[in-house]
Structures are given as structure tokens and as C-alpha cells.
Design an enzyme around this catalytic site. Structure first.
Site, mmCIF file in Angstrom:
data_model
loop_
_atom_site.group_PDB
_atom_site.id
_atom_site.type_symbol
_atom_site.label_atom_id
_atom_site.label_comp_id
_atom_site.label_asym_id
_atom_site.label_seq_id
_atom_site.Cartn_x
_atom_site.Cartn_y
_atom_site.Cartn_z
ATOM 1 N N GLU A 324 0.824 -1.216 0.000
ATOM 2 C CA GLU A 324 0.000 0.000 0.000
ATOM 3 C C GLU A 324 0.861 1.271 0.000
ATOM 4 O OE1 GLU A 324 -3.409 1.840 3.002
ATOM 5 O OE2 GLU A 324 -1.989 0.351 3.735
ATOM 6 N N HIS A 325 1.701 1.426 1.018
ATOM 7 C CA HIS A 325 2.588 2.582 1.128
ATOM 8 C C HIS A 325 4.023 2.140 0.898
ATOM 9 C CE1 HIS A 325 -0.704 3.439 4.183
ATOM 10 N NE2 HIS A 325 -0.807 4.490 3.393
#
Length: 439
Positions: A324-325
Site C-alpha cells: 500500500e505505502h
């Protein structure tokens, strides 16, 4: 031919995936039962679930305009000012996204006009988590973005926190432009928005992060309604070379680990020294964190540290994670834009951090987890839009040509009804005979 996986030295590994999968089975069973109960009993089941899971049972779960105004007035002015600033950043970025989308109409043949337009969904649900923390930022991401897209009705739900109204979250929901604000959380909120009850009209799409139960509810209801994306626990992947500061690596890993005990925090580095020092810094910082009850188990069970030989291997392994990040703490962080293809959002250089994206910078923090970055990006203004097409034929020569072509093409596929529809257009435009019409 599939490329070989990158071979890395693993200094810290996570719990086996089988253990994670086993815990999800119980989540699925619970969610299925709650959704079925709400379908059958509506508001009665919603209230029962709220009492059971949140110990919350007010006369009305929906806040009136007067109640909203009173709650917003109780929030310190500095908090209101900060909310307005951050929402301006989110709104500005969403408007740039909207401007990048183009409606068009083109003539492809004489008298044949094809077009594309964007229509906002007519009702969207925004889920703003609140079980552990009052996540005001999720109100910005889900509601502001929907309103920029032009959604006329946004229903926003957030749970009470320990039986109390999360005033700052309500203020954020109101200032973002929510049309309805409900103090309702968990599966019961998602199911009520999706299937509707006597007191809540259903929505067309639900967006927003949440715990494993909220994510599973969205998964089970997808198809009946639209959703932003399939989401699980938040993830952070830090990419570091030998010049990276291990202290910064450790702080940023723990910044996401505090979301919950199941939040993966992973470091990939080309430097064994950076890896070992980062692990030491994490262990030093953890005992003093106010959120160590969440961050500690997350690091213990889901933290990983990998050491690779080269930057090429670093980027290749990062793509395998598809997190995700992804925070890039290297000498040339913008190389990641060229080398990587599978991530939710990139945070480039030491001056940037994932927490900026979560809280203040303006890009959307609702992002793909559990490998979903292999096929989707995160929530954006386009998620609230339906891109539709239209066609118009006004030239008789084109009508004849397309009608005859349609007849031939459809009969190749044995679709006689389709063929006859094309035949009729050619007959109307050019007088073609219709041998199948015996009337």
C-alpha cells in the site's frame, strides 16, 4: 516465462501466512451472519449489533442538523482550522484528478457519432473508522472526493469511541460536505448502507478503510453495491540504501505499525548495517510508544527486514510485495517512479513520509492492501464516476454499411436476432430485402 524471485537475506520474518488465513475464516463467518440478520430484520438487527459490538443504542443513529452544529461548536478552533486546511489540500488534488478526465464526442464515419461522458454515482457511503482512533482524515478522503466528483448524496458513518461521540470526526464529516451523518460503526454500518433499512436508504457505492470485519463486509456485498477497493490492515514498505538514516526508518515503520496488531511493516535495504541499526532503533523506541500495545505485536508478528545486494533487486522485491505505502529513502528516490509498477502510493525521499499521505498532504490515503496494488490504485475522484458511452447514426450510407456488416458479423456468431436488427437498418436506409420477414 516467469522471472525468478529475488533472493534476499532475511534478518526478520513475519508469522506464516497460514496463521493469518485461519484468523480470517472466523471473520468471514461473523460478517456473513450479521449481513443476513440485517437483511432479515433491518433496523432492529442494526440496533442489536450496535449494542453488542459498540454498546451504543441512541434514540436515532443519525445526527440531526442541530446535533451536528452543537458537536462542531464544541471542537477547538485550531482543530477546525486544521481540518479546513487539510480538506482544501484533498479537494484541490481531487479537482486536478477530475480535470484529467475528458468527456468527448467524435465522428468515426459520416453521420456516426460516438461519445463518452462521466456520471457521478447518485449515492455514496463513506465509512470513517473510529474503534481505536478518531480517524478524521478518512472523512476528508471519502467525502470530499465524492463531492468533487459530484455525488449528490453522501451518507457518512463512524462509530462512537468508548460510548462517546467523536466530535472532531463529526466536524470533519460535516465540513467535508456529508449529507447524512450517522454514529454507527462496523459491519452493521456497512450492511445498513448497502442493503438499506426503514430509516436508511441504500447507497450505490461504499468507500473507506476499516478493520478486518469492515473489509470483509465490503467484500461480501461487492456486486450488490460498488466499493472503492478490497482493503486489509495498513502496510508500510521502506526502501533504503546505505545513506538512509536507520532512526528515520525505524520511526516510519512504527508510524504505520501503530494502526493495529496486524499491520505489516517491512524494510528492504541494500545495507546490512542500515538493517541491523533499524532493528535496534525499533526495539529502543517501541517501549516508549503510547501506542505500543498495537505497534509491538504488529512489529513482532508482521515486521520484516530484507537485505539485498543491489538497487535493481531492491525495486524488484518491492514490486513482489505490492504494498500500500512505499517510502523510498535512497540517494535518488525518483528512480522508483521508473523502476516500480506495483504499489498504492510512493513517498519519495526523507523529506516525505507516509504519515503526510495519511493525514495532511492531499493525496488519498484509501489505498490497496494485501497485494491488490497488482491490479488497482487507490481511491480517487474517478471511483465515484461512471464512464458511459453513447452512439448516434444519422447518415443513411453509414446506416446501410453498418447494418449489412452487423448482419454478416452476427450470423458468424449464430446470433440471428442481432443480425435481423442490422438487416432492418439496411432495409430502412437502402431498401435491402428482408427474406426472413414473411409478413
Amino acid at each position: 516465462m516467469r522471472e525468478a524471485a529475488v533472493v534476499a537475506t532475511i534478518l526478520k520474518s513475519a508469522v506464516p501466512k497460514a496463521e493469518v488465513a485461519a484468523s480470517l475464516d472466523q471473520v468471514r463467518e461473523t460478517v456473513t451472519g450479521v449481513i443476513a440478520d440485517i437483511r432479515a430484520r433491518g433496523d432492529e438487527a442494526v440496533r442489536a449489533c450496535s449494542e453488542k459490538f459498540d454498546k451504543w443504542s441512541p434514540d436515532s443513529f443519525r445526527l440531526s442538523d442541530e446535533e451536528v452544529e452543537k458537536i462542531v461548536a464544541s471542537v477547538p478552533q485550531q482543530v477546525i482550522d486544521d481540518i479546513r486546511f487539510v480538506q482544501d489540500q484533498v479537494r484541490g488534488f481531487a479537482r486536478h484528478q477530475l480535470d484529467s478526465l475528458r468527456e468527448f464526442e467524435v465522428d468515426t464515419l459520416p453521420g456516426v457519432r460516438l461519445g463518452q461522458k462521466h456520471i457521478p454515482v447518485q449515492a455514496a457511503g463513506a465509512y470513517i473508522p473510529g474503534g481505536r482512533y478518531p480517524l478524521t482524515a478518512s472523512a476528508h478522503m471519502t467525502i470530499v472526493t465524492a463531492k468533487v466528483a459530484g455525488v449528490p448524496r453522501v451518507v457518512a458513518c463512524t462509530p462512537p469511541i468508548h460510548g462517546e461521540i467523536p466530535a472532531a470526526t463529526v466536524a470533519a464529516m460535516h465540513l467535508a460536505g456529508a449529507d447524512e451523518i450517522w454514529l454507527l460503526g462496523g459491519v452493521q454500518a456497512v450492511a445498513a448502507m448497502a442493503v438499506g433499512t426503514d430509516t436508511m436508504r441504500p447507497v450505490n457505492l461504499i468507500a473507506g478503510p476499516g478493520n478486518a470485519y469492515v473489509a470483509e463486509a465490503k467484500r461480501q456485498l461487492f456486486g450488490e453495491i460498488g466499493i472503492d477497493l478490497f482493503a486489509g490492515p495498513t502496510e508500510i514498505l521502506v526502501l533504503a540504501d546505505e545513506q538512509a538514516d536507520p532512526f528515520v526508518c525505524a520511526v516510519d515503520l512504527l508510524s504505520q505499525a501503530e494502526h493495529g496488531p496486524d499491520s505489516p511493516a517491512v524494510l528492504i535495504t541494500t545495507s546490512r548495517e542500515v538493517a541491523e541499526q533499524t532493528i535496534a532503533e525499533v526495539e529502543r523506541l517501541l517501549p516508549g510508544m503510547p501506542t505500543r500495545d498495537f505497534a509491538g505485536p504488529a512489529w513482532r508478528d508482521h515486521g520484516q527486514v530484507h537485505v539485498v545486494d543491489t538497487l535493481d533487486e531492491l525495486y524488484a522485491l518491492a514490486d513482489e510485495f505490492a504494498f500500500e505505502h512505499v517510502e523510498v529513502l535512497t540517494a535518488e528516490p525518483r528512480l522508483a517512479l521508473e523502476r516500480m509498477t506495483q504499489y498504492g502510493a510512493l513517498f519519495l525521499g526523507e523529506g516525505t513520509c507516509v504519515s503526510f499521505g495519511d493525514k495532511v498532504i492531499g493525496t488519498n490515503h484509501v489505498l490497496p492492501t494485501r497485494g491488490a496494488a497488482r491490479y488497482t490504485g487507490g481511491l480517487w475522484v474517478g471511483k465515484y464516476l461512471k464512464t458511459v458511452t453513447y452512439q448516434e447514426v444519422t447518415d443513411t450510407d453509414s446506416q446501410t454499411r453498418l447494418g449489412r456488416l452487423c448482419g454478416r458479423a452476427a450470423r458468424v456468431e449464430l446470433f440471428e436476432g442481432h443480425a435481423r436488427s442490422g438487416d432492418v437498418r439496411a432495409a430502412k436506409a437502402a431498401g435491402d430485402e428482408l427474406p426472413w420477414n414473411t409478413a
